[in-house]
Design a protein around this motif. Structure first.
Motif, PDB file in Angstrom:
ATOM      1  N   GLU A 154       0.824  -1.212   0.000  1.00 60.71           N
ATOM      2  CA  GLU A 154       0.000   0.000   0.000  1.00 60.71           C
ATOM      3  C   GLU A 154       0.856   1.258   0.000  1.00 60.71           C
ATOM      4  O   GLU A 154       0.494   2.253  -0.632  1.00 60.71           O
ATOM      5  N   LEU A 155       1.985   1.245   0.687  1.00 64.23           N
ATOM      6  CA  LEU A 155       2.890   2.402   0.649  1.00 64.23           C
ATOM      7  C   LEU A 155       3.413   2.635  -0.768  1.00 64.23           C
ATOM      8  O   LEU A 155       3.479   3.773  -1.240  1.00 64.23           O
ATOM      9  N   ILE A 156       3.786   1.563  -1.443  1.00 67.25           N
ATOM     10  CA  ILE A 156       4.302   1.679  -2.807  1.00 67.25           C
ATOM     11  C   ILE A 156       3.217   2.196  -3.739  1.00 67.25           C
ATOM     12  O   ILE A 156       3.449   3.092  -4.555  1.00 67.25           O
ATOM     13  N   VAL A 157       2.008   1.651  -3.625  1.00 67.43           N
ATOM     14  CA  VAL A 157       0.906   2.068  -4.490  1.00 67.43           C
ATOM     15  C   VAL A 157       0.560   3.532  -4.259  1.00 67.43           C
ATOM     16  O   VAL A 157       0.388   4.296  -5.204  1.00 67.43           O
ATOM     17  N   SER A 158       0.493   3.955  -3.008  1.00 68.33           N
ATOM     18  CA  SER A 158       0.139   5.351  -2.731  1.00 68.33           C
ATOM     19  C   SER A 158       1.229   6.295  -3.223  1.00 68.33           C
ATOM     20  O   SER A 158       0.933   7.377  -3.731  1.00 68.33           O
ATOM     21  N   GLY A 159       2.482   5.901  -3.121  1.00 67.16           N
ATOM     22  CA  GLY A 159       3.561   6.731  -3.634  1.00 67.16           C
ATOM     23  C   GLY A 159       3.522   6.834  -5.147  1.00 67.16           C
ATOM     24  O   GLY A 159       3.746   7.899  -5.723  1.00 67.16           O
ATOM     25  N   SER A 160       3.206   5.730  -5.801  1.00 71.65           N
ATOM     26  CA  SER A 160       3.110   5.732  -7.266  1.00 71.65           C
ATOM     27  C   SER A 160       1.956   6.603  -7.728  1.00 71.65           C
ATOM     28  O   SER A 160       2.088   7.391  -8.656  1.00 71.65           O
ATOM     29  N   ARG A 161       0.821   6.478  -7.071  1.00 74.74           N
ATOM     30  CA  ARG A 161      -0.335   7.295  -7.451  1.00 74.74           C
ATOM     31  C   ARG A 161      -0.073   8.768  -7.194  1.00 74.74           C
ATOM     32  O   ARG A 161      -0.493   9.623  -7.965  1.00 74.74           O
ATOM     33  N   GLY A 162       0.611   9.069  -6.113  1.00 68.68           N
ATOM     34  CA  GLY A 162       0.934  10.465  -5.823  1.00 68.68           C
ATOM     35  C   GLY A 162       1.835  11.056  -6.882  1.00 68.68           C
ATOM     36  O   GLY A 162       1.639  12.190  -7.321  1.00 68.68           O
ATOM     37  N   GLY A 163       2.814  10.283  -7.327  1.00 65.70           N
ATOM     38  CA  GLY A 163       3.716  10.761  -8.371  1.00 65.70           C
ATOM     39  C   GLY A 163       3.010  10.911  -9.702  1.00 65.70           C
ATOM     40  O   GLY A 163       3.246  11.865 -10.437  1.00 65.70           O
ATOM     41  N   LEU A 164       2.120   9.982 -10.017  1.00 66.01           N
ATOM     42  CA  LEU A 164       1.394  10.068 -11.281  1.00 66.01           C
ATOM     43  C   LEU A 164       0.407  11.234 -11.263  1.00 66.01           C
ATOM     44  O   LEU A 164       0.169  11.869 -12.283  1.00 66.01           O
ATOM     45  N   GLY A 165      -0.152  11.539 -10.108  1.00 62.70           N
ATOM     46  CA  GLY A 165      -1.073  12.662 -10.006  1.00 62.70           C
ATOM     47  C   GLY A 165      -0.364  14.000 -10.113  1.00 62.70           C
ATOM     48  O   GLY A 165      -0.943  14.998 -10.525  1.00 62.70           O
TER      49      GLY A 165
END
Length: 58
Positions: A24-35
């Protein structure tokens, strides 16, 4: 790891919970960067091969 004992099941569940937390940490970081991408002016582009643009320095 022996998952037939209460201690083994506890360790298994702790490892599973940690793996889920890290995912979940990895996914949230990826989504934050993509946003953040469109606001920063970043756009996807492929690097061209030097032979396609012989006069252009890399």
């Amino acid at each position: 790891m022996d998952t037939t004992t209460p201690g083994g099941r506890l360790v298994f569940h702790v490892f599973a919970a940690l793996a889920e937390f890290i995912r979940e940490l990895i996914v949230s970081g990826s989504r934050g960067g993509l946003g953040r991408r469109p606001r920063s002016g970043w756009r996807a582009a492929h690097r061209c091969h030097p032979r396609d643009h012989p006069g252009r320095p890399r």
